[in-house]
Design a protein around this motif. Structure first.
Motif, PDB file in Angstrom:
ATOM      1  N   LEU A 172       0.711  -1.074  -0.209  1.00 20.47           N
ATOM      2  CA  LEU A 172      -0.019  -0.068  -0.027  1.00 20.47           C
ATOM      3  C   LEU A 172       0.873   1.403  -0.117  1.00 20.47           C
ATOM      4  O   LEU A 172       0.610   2.281  -0.839  1.00 20.47           O
ATOM      5  N   LEU A 173       1.849   1.344   0.751  1.00 20.90           N
ATOM      6  CA  LEU A 173       2.791   2.401   0.915  1.00 20.90           C
ATOM      7  C   LEU A 173       3.568   2.730  -0.367  1.00 20.90           C
ATOM      8  O   LEU A 173       3.863   3.736  -0.706  1.00 20.90           O
ATOM      9  N   GLY A 174       4.102   1.448  -0.889  1.00 22.25           N
ATOM     10  CA  GLY A 174       4.646   1.656  -2.176  1.00 22.25           C
ATOM     11  C   GLY A 174       3.821   2.138  -3.232  1.00 22.25           C
ATOM     12  O   GLY A 174       4.284   3.077  -4.122  1.00 22.25           O
ATOM     13  N   ALA A 175       2.589   1.907  -3.339  1.00 22.05           N
ATOM     14  CA  ALA A 175       1.545   2.259  -4.327  1.00 22.05           C
ATOM     15  C   ALA A 175       1.449   3.466  -4.079  1.00 22.05           C
ATOM     16  O   ALA A 175       1.285   4.549  -5.142  1.00 22.05           O
ATOM     17  N   ASN A 226       5.370 -12.416 -11.351  1.00 19.37           N
ATOM     18  CA  ASN A 226       4.881 -11.151 -12.163  1.00 19.37           C
ATOM     19  C   ASN A 226       6.392 -10.610 -12.542  1.00 19.37           C
ATOM     20  O   ASN A 226       6.715  -9.673 -11.870  1.00 19.37           O
ATOM     21  N   PRO A 227       7.020 -11.295 -13.414  1.00 13.02           N
ATOM     22  CA  PRO A 227       8.235 -10.479 -13.550  1.00 13.02           C
ATOM     23  C   PRO A 227       8.339  -9.112 -13.942  1.00 13.02           C
ATOM     24  O   PRO A 227       7.491  -8.676 -14.904  1.00 13.02           O
ATOM     25  N   LEU A 228       9.175  -8.437 -13.469  1.00 11.29           N
ATOM     26  CA  LEU A 228       9.479  -6.918 -13.845  1.00 11.29           C
ATOM     27  C   LEU A 228      10.596  -7.134 -14.988  1.00 11.29           C
ATOM     28  O   LEU A 228      11.319  -7.757 -15.019  1.00 11.29           O
ATOM     29  N   ASP A 229      10.452  -5.737 -15.768  1.00 15.21           N
ATOM     30  CA  ASP A 229      11.343  -5.673 -16.946  1.00 15.21           C
ATOM     31  C   ASP A 229      12.361  -4.720 -16.567  1.00 15.21           C
ATOM     32  O   ASP A 229      11.955  -3.559 -16.603  1.00 15.21           O
ATOM     33  N   VAL A 230      13.694  -5.065 -16.667  1.00 17.65           N
ATOM     34  CA  VAL A 230      14.812  -3.786 -16.253  1.00 17.65           C
ATOM     35  C   VAL A 230      14.818  -2.849 -17.545  1.00 17.65           C
ATOM     36  O   VAL A 230      15.273  -1.952 -17.210  1.00 17.65           O
ATOM     37  N   ARG A 231      14.207  -3.341 -18.552  1.00 20.14           N
ATOM     38  CA  ARG A 231      14.202  -2.423 -19.809  1.00 20.14           C
ATOM     39  C   ARG A 231      12.995  -1.235 -19.577  1.00 20.14           C
ATOM     40  O   ARG A 231      12.936  -0.324 -20.348  1.00 20.14           O
ATOM     41  N   SER A 232      12.057  -1.583 -18.539  1.00 19.24           N
ATOM     42  CA  SER A 232      10.810  -0.579 -18.380  1.00 19.24           C
ATOM     43  C   SER A 232      11.092   0.332 -17.445  1.00 19.24           C
ATOM     44  O   SER A 232      11.262  -0.015 -16.222  1.00 19.24           O
ATOM     45  N   GLY A 233      11.062   1.641 -17.853  1.00 20.37           N
ATOM     46  CA  GLY A 233      11.324   2.628 -16.967  1.00 20.37           C
ATOM     47  C   GLY A 233      10.296   2.667 -15.586  1.00 20.37           C
ATOM     48  O   GLY A 233      10.274   2.957 -14.731  1.00 20.37           O
ATOM     49  N   GLU A 234       8.872   2.307 -15.969  1.00 21.95           N
ATOM     50  CA  GLU A 234       7.654   1.904 -15.020  1.00 21.95           C
ATOM     51  C   GLU A 234       7.993   0.898 -14.074  1.00 21.95           C
ATOM     52  O   GLU A 234       7.832   1.127 -12.913  1.00 21.95           O
ATOM     53  N   ASP A 235       8.782  -0.243 -14.523  1.00 17.24           N
ATOM     54  CA  ASP A 235       8.908  -1.260 -13.540  1.00 17.24           C
ATOM     55  C   ASP A 235       9.986  -0.755 -12.695  1.00 17.24           C
ATOM     56  O   ASP A 235      10.147  -1.301 -11.438  1.00 17.24           O
ATOM     57  N   VAL A 236      11.146  -0.169 -13.285  1.00 17.60           N
ATOM     58  CA  VAL A 236      12.253   0.188 -12.429  1.00 17.60           C
ATOM     59  C   VAL A 236      11.696   1.344 -11.380  1.00 17.60           C
ATOM     60  O   VAL A 236      12.167   1.052 -10.323  1.00 17.60           O
ATOM     61  N   ARG A 237      10.744   2.066 -11.736  1.00 19.05           N
ATOM     62  CA  ARG A 237      10.393   2.971 -10.761  1.00 19.05           C
ATOM     63  C   ARG A 237       9.475   2.434  -9.639  1.00 19.05           C
ATOM     64  O   ARG A 237       9.287   2.937  -8.496  1.00 19.05           O
ATOM     65  N   TRP A 238       8.762   1.427 -10.025  1.00 18.35           N
ATOM     66  CA  TRP A 238       7.866   0.572  -9.070  1.00 18.35           C
ATOM     67  C   TRP A 238       8.924   0.086  -8.026  1.00 18.35           C
ATOM     68  O   TRP A 238       8.599  -0.043  -6.943  1.00 18.35           O
ATOM     69  N   LEU A 239      10.094  -0.539  -8.586  1.00 20.41           N
ATOM     70  CA  LEU A 239      10.988  -0.945  -7.631  1.00 20.41           C
ATOM     71  C   LEU A 239      11.510   0.240  -6.572  1.00 20.41           C
ATOM     72  O   LEU A 239      11.696  -0.088  -5.399  1.00 20.41           O
ATOM     73  N   GLU A 240      11.744   1.492  -7.199  1.00 23.14           N
ATOM     74  CA  GLU A 240      12.057   2.523  -6.334  1.00 23.14           C
ATOM     75  C   GLU A 240      11.141   2.687  -5.207  1.00 23.14           C
ATOM     76  O   GLU A 240      11.567   3.075  -4.087  1.00 23.14           O
ATOM     77  N   ALA A 241       9.805   2.795  -5.758  1.00 19.53           N
ATOM     78  CA  ALA A 241       8.682   2.982  -4.848  1.00 19.53           C
ATOM     79  C   ALA A 241       8.579   2.034  -3.646  1.00 19.53           C
ATOM     80  O   ALA A 241       8.308   2.471  -2.596  1.00 19.53           O
TER      81      ALA A 241
END
Length: 328
Positions: A64-67, A186-201
Motif C-alpha cells: 500500500l505504501l509503495g503504491a 509477475n516478472p519485472l522488465d529492467v528495460r521498463s522505466g515504469e517497472d524500475v520506478r516501481w522498484l524504487e517506490a
C-alpha cells in the motif's frame, strides 16, 4: 480500540498487520512508515478501505505504501497521507491490484557471494522470486567487505559494501556464471522505466534510501545490457522446468532471498521438497522463522536472515546485505 472492534475479522487482521509493521519500521529506522502504519491501525475509515482489498498479500503495508509513493503521494506525515489516500483511493487500489511487493535489494548479493564463490564452477544460477532479476548478476558487481579493496569487475557501476563478523571466507574474485534465469509470478522488465520506478517506490524512506536507490539504478543498468531470462509462473511448478534449461557443463545453483515468507506454509514445504530433488546446490537467505527446519544455529541479532547452503545454516545476514556473520 473500541471504534474498530467488532467491525469484522478482516479489519482486525489489518489492525494486527499494520501495528506489527509499525513496530518493525520503528526498529528498522523508518519513522515515517512507523507513524503512518501506527495511525492507520487506529483509523476506522482507512481501515475499511484497506480491508476492502482482497485478503492476503494485497493488504500488505509495504504494498500500500509503495503504491502511494509510486503515484507521488506523501508519506512523511499521517495527516497528509490520510487526506491524499482517501482522495486518490481508486488510483491506489488500481496500483495495488496490478502490482506486487517485489523488492529487488541487490546488496543481498554481498550476503550470497562468499557462498557462491566457494562452489565449484562454472555456475548456472536460478533465482526464485527473481522480481526484475537484479540479484542474478553477482559476477557483474563490485564488493567491499569491511572497507577492503573492491572485488569484482572494475568497470561495474555497482559497489556493494558489507560489514563482516567471524571467519567469513571473503573471496578474492567473483564466481564464473555462464547461465542465469529467474522465476517470478509477475516478472519485472529492467528495460521498463515504469517497472524500475516501481522498484524504487518499494524502497523504504529513511537514511539509507538514497544509497539503495543508487544501487538499484546501477544494477538495472547492468542487467539491461544483458537482460535476464525470467519465467512467469509459480516457483514450485516452474522450478524443475527452468532448471532443465541450464547447461549440463555448469553447476546448478538455486537461490532466493526474502521470498518464501510470501508463500503459505504448504507451498514452502513443496518448494523445499522440489529443490532438494534437483542435482546441484540450494542457497537460501530468509528469516529463520520462514525455514525453521534448517540445520544449524539461529541468528543472534533480531531481524537478521539465515544464509544456508543445502539446508545447513552457514551465516547470518542483515536483511539488506549490510552485514554478514559467519556461523559455519
Amino acid at each position: 480500540m473500541e471504534h474498530v472492534a467488532g467491525v469484522g475479522s478482516g479489519v482486525d487482521r489489518v489492525v494486527e498487520q499494520y501495528r506489527g509493521f509499525a513496530q518493525h519500521c520503528a526498529v528498522a529506522g523508518t519513522p515515517a512508515y512507523a507513524r503512518v502504519a501506527r495511525a492507520l491501525a487506529e483509523d476506522e475509515q482507512v481501515l475499511g478501505l484497506v480491508a476492502s482489498l482482497p485478503a492476503g498479500n494485497k493488504r500488505q503495508p509495504n504494498l500500500l505504501l509503495g503504491a502511494v509513493r509510486f503515484l507521488g503521494g506523501p508519506v512523511s506525515s499521517w495527516e497528509e497521507f490520510r487526506a491524499w489516500l482517501v482522495e486518490h483511493w481508486e488510483q491506489v487500489r488500481a496500483v495495488v491490484m496490478e502490482r506486487y511487493t517485489q523488492t529487488n535489494e541487490v546488496r543481498r548479493c554481498a550476503s550470497l557471494l562468499p557462498v557462491l564463490a566457494g562452489l565449484e564452477g562454472p555456475l548456472a544460477l536460478v533465482e526464485v522470486g527473481a522480481s526484475a532479476g537484479l540479484c542474478l548478476y553477482p559476477d557483474r558487481y563490485r564488493y567491499s567487505y569491511d572497507g577492503g579493496a573492491p572485488i569484482g569487475p572494475a568497470g561495474s557501476p555497482v559497489l556493494l559494501e558489507c560489514e563482516t563478523f567471524g571467519p567469513v571466507p571473503v573471496p578474492e574474485r567473483v564466481p564464473q556464471v555462464v547461465w542465469r534465469a529467474g522465476i517470478d509470478l509477475n516478472p519485472l522488465d529492467v528495460r521498463s522505466g515504469e517497472d524500475v520506478r516501481w522498484l524504487e517506490a518499494l524502497i523504504w524512506p529513511g537514511p539509507h534510501e538514497a544509497g539503495r536507490r543508487e544501487r538499484l539504478r546501477g544494477a538495472a543498468r547492468v542487467a539491461a545490457q544483458d537482460p535476464p531470462l525470467v519465467v512467469a509462473g509459480d516457483l514450485v511448478e516452474q522450478l524443475r522446468l527452468v532448471a532443465r534449461r541450464a547447461p549440463r557443463e555448469a553447476r546448478l545453483v538455486v537461490f532466493h532471498s526474502a521470498v518464501l515468507a510470501y508463500l503459505p506454509g504448504e507451498r514452502r514445504e513443496a518448494f523445499v521438497a522440489a529443490v532438494r530433488e534437483l542435482e546441484g546446490h540450494w542457497v537460501s537467505n530468509e528469516g529463520w522463522r520462514v525455514l525453521p527446519d534448517l540445520a544449524g544455529a539461529r541468528p543472534g541479532v533480531d531481524g537478521d536472515f539465515t544464509v544456508a547452503l543445502d539446508g545447513r545454516v552457514v551465516a547470518f545476514a542483515g536483511e539488506h546485505g549490510q552485514r554478514l556473520t559467519w556461523a559455519a
